[in-house]
Motif scaffolding. Structure first.
Motif, PDB file in Angstrom:
ATOM      1  N   UNK A  86      42.901  37.082  53.091  1.00 33.06           N
ATOM      2  CA  UNK A  86      41.612  36.406  53.185  1.00 33.06           C
ATOM      3  C   UNK A  86      40.532  37.358  53.689  1.00 33.06           C
ATOM      4  N   UNK A  87      40.900  38.299  54.561  1.00 31.46           N
ATOM      5  CA  UNK A  87      39.919  39.267  55.038  1.00 31.46           C
ATOM      6  C   UNK A  87      39.627  40.318  53.976  1.00 31.46           C
ATOM      7  N   UNK A  88      40.646  40.708  53.239  1.00 31.22           N
ATOM      8  CA  UNK A  88      40.416  41.626  52.127  1.00 31.22           C
ATOM      9  C   UNK A  88      39.483  41.032  51.093  1.00 31.22           C
ATOM     10  N   UNK A 134      42.220  32.469  48.771  1.00 34.87           N
ATOM     11  CA  UNK A 134      42.824  33.613  49.452  1.00 34.87           C
ATOM     12  C   UNK A 134      43.714  33.155  50.607  1.00 34.87           C
ATOM     13  N   UNK A 135      43.285  32.114  51.309  1.00 36.89           N
ATOM     14  CA  UNK A 135      44.115  31.565  52.395  1.00 36.89           C
ATOM     15  C   UNK A 135      45.436  31.032  51.854  1.00 36.89           C
ATOM     16  N   UNK A 136      45.393  30.441  50.661  1.00 36.21           N
ATOM     17  CA  UNK A 136      46.622  29.943  50.035  1.00 36.21           C
ATOM     18  C   UNK A 136      47.545  31.111  49.677  1.00 36.21           C
ATOM     19  N   UNK A 137      46.977  32.221  49.236  1.00 30.69           N
ATOM     20  CA  UNK A 137      47.782  33.406  48.930  1.00 30.69           C
ATOM     21  C   UNK A 137      48.476  33.898  50.196  1.00 30.69           C
ATOM     22  N   UNK A 189      52.033  27.818  43.940  1.00 28.38           N
ATOM     23  CA  UNK A 189      51.832  27.049  42.715  1.00 28.38           C
ATOM     24  C   UNK A 189      50.386  26.613  42.550  1.00 28.38           C
ATOM     25  N   UNK A 190      49.740  26.256  43.659  1.00 23.99           N
ATOM     26  CA  UNK A 190      48.344  25.832  43.598  1.00 23.99           C
ATOM     27  C   UNK A 190      47.444  27.001  43.218  1.00 23.99           C
ATOM     28  N   UNK A 191      47.698  28.182  43.793  1.00 26.45           N
ATOM     29  CA  UNK A 191      46.900  29.358  43.440  1.00 26.45           C
ATOM     30  C   UNK A 191      47.124  29.727  41.979  1.00 26.45           C
TER      31      UNK A 191
END
Length: 592
Positions: free
Chosen positions: A106-108, A366-369, A382-384
């Motif tokens: 998420x920071x990247x 990104x948070x989901x990743x 799966x959602x991403x």
């Protein structure tokens, strides 16, 4: 010359007020307190505005050149690349085992928006390297990771992805590049690849190409494709670049935009390659890189929209023309600034409401990743996976539209190169095409992603919206302004999905003819959900009491604009979808 300023305030709002990253259960997120993230964002913003943005116009006007087989980048690019590398910005979210800093994705992504917005062509060199790093990190052997990743993390060596060939674009099964096995376990790679971004340049000591090719004697079509590591310079036992490999640049493409990035025709002539992953399973490894690249391209759409909007806003405040129809706004001046006119306000609000919603969508994804990578949460993955074609397609479509709107604010000056607005339009246009044209993204969404895991993930998204609405329905203003419109739009999206289920099996064209509308509709619902969450966060802050009430009140007004002026587009897209394939396919090919 256009300028760019990183919107660190809004980025912090999404990270901390909306996503509450510092309170998350994801490992590593407890380090993301506001003071820590603010320090990173502020420094990244300085690099973006002070180092990269001034080179954006330079890259556009000079472009890259090919001299005696060597690609030269525009003036100032190499010094800036060294500064970015030495500052650690290329290693932000990479594995510490190979020299990375190990920060969450998420920071990247947050920093990536700043760098991309300031100079899209420049940032592609490191962006593609990160994708190649990820593919090797996940699919490579221990020896391959030890050989390549430390230098790629620092961008001392950069990376590419080589898919497209002159006769085959999306249909990779038609590729002709061959890989012939050798007794020492290597392969000889022969063939031609086109449209290779960052294919060669003078800013790194080596270029590590990831090349799709077919092993001689393998299965036909896409099932016979393998992925290979093909370095520009073979690597010596001590880890230094050695003998030149059989890789060369045949030409540089003359392009509409992103002139500062070297888009190469790559020739492979018995080049030494090393299998990455399993034989004939190249697409599995390549999709690691492609999915990351598609998320990166979505950020490009957001970034170019942001930079263009900032300059349009400044121009609208300064440009004097006409008087406000409701009365003179600037009596001390010969005319009012054009920002007083409703149509200019419409153009600016279209841009602002898209940009802020898209930023939240990007960080939410990104948070989901991170949730999958750090916790193994398969539902998040799966959602991403479901959202990738929506992110790539919708954010680049609307990013281009926003850049055009920003250009329009300038009137005739927007068409003059001196003002720099045409570059944002030209640069953002490619994002709708590469890494899978947006029509392909729509087909992927409807043809594959909706039915993935028996539709579990799309139903999960609908349930998430439903749960959010239910938990906040007691908030009257939030319900009327945000939750009710979101609920209505979500029902439109569900109705479209149901139409595909009921009619797509009988005639697949019914689904495919509506796929682009569905992708766009899905994007609107996703941004509607983001705006509802941002509105909830803004309401909470105002109720708590804050020294920054103007920020949160502006956030609510911008969100109401999106819900009232943009989200109703779902009804138009639904009407198109349920008309089926007949209007689309009515003419014979000859009748055109």
């Amino acid at each position: 010359m256009p300028s760019y300023t990183a919107d660190t305030r809004d980025m912090s709002f999404v990270l901390h007020d909306v996503l509450k990253v510092h309170e998350s259960d994801i490992p590593g997120f407890d380090d993301l307190d506001p003071s820590f993230t603010s320090a990173i964002l502020e420094e990244a913003g300085k690099i973006a505005s002070e180092v990269l943005a001034p080179l954006n116009r330079v890259g556009d006007t000079e472009g890259c050149t090919l001299e005696n087989g060597i690609v030269r980048t525009p003036t100032g690019f190499k010094a800036a690349f060294d500064q970015v590398r030495e500052g650690g910005w290329t290693s932000l979210d990479c594995d510490p085992e190979y020299g990375g800093q190990g920060l969450p994705h998420v920071m990247g992504s947050a920093v990536g928006e700043f760098l991309t917005a300031s100079n899209m062509a420049f940032n592609m060199y490191q962006g593609l390297t990160h994708g190649a790093y990820s593919a090797i990190h996940i699919h490579g052997t221990d020896a391959q990771k030890a050989t390549y990743l430390p230098k790629m993390v620092t961008c001392e060596w950069t990376g590419t992805m080589n898919l497209t060939e002159p006769h085959s674009g999306t249909d990779l099964g038609l590729m002709r590049t061959k890989a012939i096995p050798q007794e020492d376990g290597t392969y000889k790679i022969t063939g031609n690849k086109i449209f290779i971004s960052a294919g060669d340049h003078d800013m790194s000591d080596n270029v590590i190409h990831l090349v799709l090719a077919k092993i001689q004697g393998g299965p036909e079509g896409i099932k016979g494709v393998s992925l290979f590591i093909v370095p520009k310079f073979l690597v010596n036992e001590d880890g230094t670049p050695g003998e030149r490999n059989g890789v060369s640049v045949g030409a540089l493409e003359e392009k509409m935009g992103i002139h500062g990035n070297a888009t190469c025709v790559m020739n492979y002539d018995d080049a030494t390659g090393y299998l990455l992953g399993e034989e004939h399973k190249g697409m599995r490894a390549m999709f690691t890189m492609m999915n990351e690249a598609r998320l990166g391209v979505a950020v490009q759409g957001l970034g170019q929209a942001t930079a263009a909007y900032q300059n349009a806003l400044e121009y609208a405040r300064d440009r004097l023309q006409g008087r406000a129809v409701t009365g003179v706004e600037a009596p001390e001046k010969p005319a009012d600034p054009i920002i007083v006119h409703p149509d200019i306000r419409r153009a600016l609000m279209d841009q602002k409401s898209f940009i802020e919603g898209a930023r939240a969508f990007m960080l939410w994804s990104a948070e989901k990743i991170d949730r999958f990578q750090r916790m193994g949460d398969k539902d998040a993955d799966g959602l991403v996976s479901l959202m990738i074609p929506v992110l790539k397609g919708f954010l680049t479509d609307k990013g281009f539209e926003s850049a055009v709107l920003a250009q329009q604010v300038f009137g005739g000056h927007g068409y003059i190169e001196e003002w720099g607005m045409s570059q944002f339009v030209r640069d953002s246009r490619i994002a709708m095409i590469y890494e899978g044209a947006n029509g392909i993204q729509a087909l992927d969404l409807v043809g594959r992603k909706l039915a993935q895991d028996s539709g579990k993930h799309v139903m999960g998204f609908f349930e998430e919206i439903k749960a959010f609405n239910k938990s906040n329905e007691a908030n009257g203003p939030l319900k009327a302004d945000f939750l009710d419109p979101l609920k209505d739009a979500s029902k439109d999206l569900q109705a479209a999905a149901m139409f595909f289920m009921q009619n797509g099996m009988k005639n697949p064209n019914h689904a495919l003819a509506g796929s682009y509308d569905f992708m766009t509709m899905f994007g609107h619902v996703a941004l509607g959900y983001m705006w509802a969450m941002m509105a909830k966060a803004a309401h909470d802050k105002l109720e708590e009491g804050t020294d920054d009430a103007a920020f949160y009140e502006t956030k609510l007004a911008t969100g109401r604009y999106y819900m009232q002026r943009q989200l109703p587009a779902t009804k138009m897209h639904l009407a198109r979808i349920i008309s089926g394939a007949d209007p689309v396919m009515a003419l014979t090919a000859e009748a055109f």
